[in-house]
Scaffold this active site. Structure first.
Site, PDB file in Angstrom:
ATOM      1  N   HIS A   1      14.218  22.317  58.949  1.00  0.00           N
ATOM      2  CA  HIS A   1      14.360  22.423  57.447  1.00  0.00           C
ATOM      3  C   HIS A   1      15.852  22.561  57.277  1.00  0.00           C
ATOM      4  O   HIS A   1      16.709  23.473  57.550  1.00  0.00           O
ATOM      5  CB  HIS A   1      13.671  23.769  56.724  1.00  0.00           C
ATOM      6  N   CYS A   2      16.156  21.320  57.043  1.00  0.00           N
ATOM      7  CA  CYS A   2      17.699  21.012  56.603  1.00  0.00           C
ATOM      8  C   CYS A   2      17.793  19.686  55.641  1.00  0.00           C
ATOM      9  O   CYS A   2      16.763  19.068  55.366  1.00  0.00           O
ATOM     10  CB  CYS A   2      18.635  20.674  57.732  1.00  0.00           C
TER      11      CYS A   2
ATOM     12  N   TYR B   1      21.755  20.674  40.015  1.00  0.00           N
ATOM     13  CA  TYR B   1      23.070  21.083  40.695  1.00  0.00           C
ATOM     14  C   TYR B   1      23.653  19.892  41.196  1.00  0.00           C
ATOM     15  O   TYR B   1      23.032  19.002  41.680  1.00  0.00           O
ATOM     16  CB  TYR B   1      22.750  22.232  41.560  1.00  0.00           C
TER      17      TYR B   1
ATOM     18  N   ARG C   1       7.394  16.979  49.426  1.00  0.00           N
ATOM     19  CA  ARG C   1       7.681  18.524  48.838  1.00  0.00           C
ATOM     20  C   ARG C   1       7.658  18.478  47.357  1.00  0.00           C
ATOM     21  O   ARG C   1       8.147  17.410  46.544  1.00  0.00           O
ATOM     22  CB  ARG C   1       8.993  18.688  49.425  1.00  0.00           C
TER      23      ARG C   1
ATOM     24  N   HIS D   1      10.649  29.075  53.312  1.00  0.00           N
ATOM     25  CA  HIS D   1      11.655  30.152  53.067  1.00  0.00           C
ATOM     26  C   HIS D   1      10.768  31.438  52.944  1.00  0.00           C
ATOM     27  O   HIS D   1      10.937  32.291  52.171  1.00  0.00           O
ATOM     28  CB  HIS D   1      12.593  29.969  51.967  1.00  0.00           C
TER      29      HIS D   1
ATOM     30  N   ASP E   1      18.414  25.457  56.883  1.00  0.00           N
ATOM     31  CA  ASP E   1      18.351  25.140  55.558  1.00  0.00           C
ATOM     32  C   ASP E   1      19.790  24.705  55.117  1.00  0.00           C
ATOM     33  O   ASP E   1      20.428  24.812  54.171  1.00  0.00           O
ATOM     34  CB  ASP E   1      18.248  26.552  54.484  1.00  0.00           C
TER      35      ASP E   1
ATOM     36  N   ASN F   1      22.758  25.903  46.608  1.00  0.00           N
ATOM     37  CA  ASN F   1      22.602  26.871  45.262  1.00  0.00           C
ATOM     38  C   ASN F   1      22.781  28.500  46.048  1.00  0.00           C
ATOM     39  O   ASN F   1      22.368  29.600  45.613  1.00  0.00           O
ATOM     40  CB  ASN F   1      21.366  26.910  44.710  1.00  0.00           C
TER      41      ASN F   1
END
Length: 287
Positions: free
Chosen positions: A24-25, A42, A117, A174, A243, A248
Site C-alpha cells: 500500500h503506497c 488536497y 479502490r 488501514h 502508505d 493528509n
C-alpha cells in the site's frame, strides 16, 4: 501538506525476505507530467517513482502495489507509468468511474492493475454513488479483480450489508481506521475481526499505524494489539504497506520504523514472510 521525510532509516529488526512487497503506497505526480485532479480535496507534494525507488532500496523491498489516491482522481496515468517502470515488480489498484470502457479496463489489466479502490471517508468526499459502485464492482469482478475500501471506523458497521454483497475479494484499508484510544473492544474493530474470521473474501491491511495511534508519533505501541489481533485471526489474508508518502498527515513517520513495527504485529518470521511475499502474490500475481 507536508511531504515524507527526506530519507527513512534502514530497518534494524526486520530483514525483508526476497520479493518482499510494500502492498500500500502511492505515486503523486510529478505534477508537470501527471497533473492532479481539479476536484481534489488536497494537494500533495510531488512524490514520484524515482523518489519511491530510493525508499524501496533503503528498506530492502523489491515489490510494491501502487494504490490510486483521490488527488489524481480517475486519471491513473502516473500509477500506470510507475508500474511499467518496474518491469513486473509492481502492481496497481486503480480508481475508475462509469466512463471507463471495456478497452480501458483491458489496458489497466495488461498494466498489472488487479483492483479498484473506493473512498468512503468523510474528508475525501464521503461515500461514492452506490449505483455506480455496484456497476463498477461487478464489471471488475468479471476480470478477477478485487475491491479496496477506505472507510472511517464509525461507518464500518453501517456498510456491513455492502460488504456482504460484494461479488469478489475485498480489502479493508488501514485496519478500518479504528482509533487506538477506543480500545480493542470498540464495535468497529470487533466487527472487523468477526468479518475477517468468517468471510474468506475479506482481507485487511495492517498499515496506517501513524493514523491510528493516539500519540501520532512512534513507536505506536498502542496500535500493536490491533495489528496482532488481525494477524492472529487470518494471517493468510493480511497485507502490509507503508502508505508512503502518507497523504493528509501533519507528522510524517519513518518508514524504517513502520517496517520494524511488523515484528510486533507478527513476531513469527514465517508469518511475516507470508504477509510480505506470499499474500501479495496471491492477489497480484507478480511476474
Amino acid at each position: 501538506m507536508p511531504g515524507p521525510i527526506p530519507q527513512a532509516t534502514a530497518p534494524t529488526i526486520v530483514n525483508p525476505p526476497a520479493l518482499a512487497c510494500d502492498a500500500h503506497c502511492h505515486i503523486f505526480g510529478p505534477a508537470d507530467r501527471f497533473p492532479f485532479s481539479p476536484t481534489r480535496t488536497y494537494t500533495p507534494p510531488d512524490s514520484g517513482i524515482d523518489r519511491f525507488e530510493l525508499l524501496q532500496n533503503r528498506l530492502g523491498l523489491e515489490r510494491a502495489v501502487f494504490v490510486q489516491a483521490s488527488c489524481h482522481g480517475v486519471d491513473n496515468s502516473a500509477m500506470v507509468d510507475a508500474i511499467q517502470r518496474g518491469g513486473g515488480r509492481y502492481a496497481g489498484v486503480a480508481m475508475i468511474d462509469g466512463s471507463f470502457t471495456d478497452a480501458d479496463l483491458a489496458h489497466l489489466h495488461d498494466s498489472q492493475v488487479r483492483g479498484i479502490r473506493f473512498n468512503f471517508v468523510a474528508h475525501l468526499g464521503g461515500a461514492p454513488d452506490l449505483d455506480e459502485f455496484w456497476e463498477l464492482t461487478h464489471r471488475v469482478a468479471a476480470l478477477g479483480w478485487h475491491i479496496v475500501l477506505h472507510l472511517d471506523a464509525k461507518d464500518f458497521t453501517k456498510y456491513s450489508g455492502v460488504l456482504d454483497a460484494i461479488p469478489t475479494s475485498y480489502i479493508i484499508d488501514h485496519m478500518a481506521r479504528v482509533p487506538a484510544s477506543d480500545g480493542l473492544e470498540q464495535e468497529p474493530f470487533e466487527r472487523l475481526l468477526e468479518r475477517l474470521a468468517t468471510d474468506d473474501r475479506c482481507w485487511v491491511k495492517i498499515s496506517g499505524a501513524e493514523r491510528l495511534t493516539d500519540g501520532r508519533t512512534a513507536p505506536y505501541d498502542d496500535v500493536v494489539p490491533f495489528g496482532r489481533a488481525l494477524v492472529d485471526c487470518a494471517p493468510q489474508r493480511v497485507l502490509w504497506g507503508t502508505d508512503w508518502p502518507h497523504p493528509n498527515l501533519a507528522v510524517m513517520p519513518d518508514e524504517g520504523e513502520l517496517l520494524d513495527l511488523l515484528t510486533a504485529f507478527a513476531p513469527d518470521e514465517a508469518t511475516r514472510n507470508r504477509i510480505l511475499v506470499d499474500n501479495p502474490q496471491v492477489l497480484y500475481g507478480f511476474d
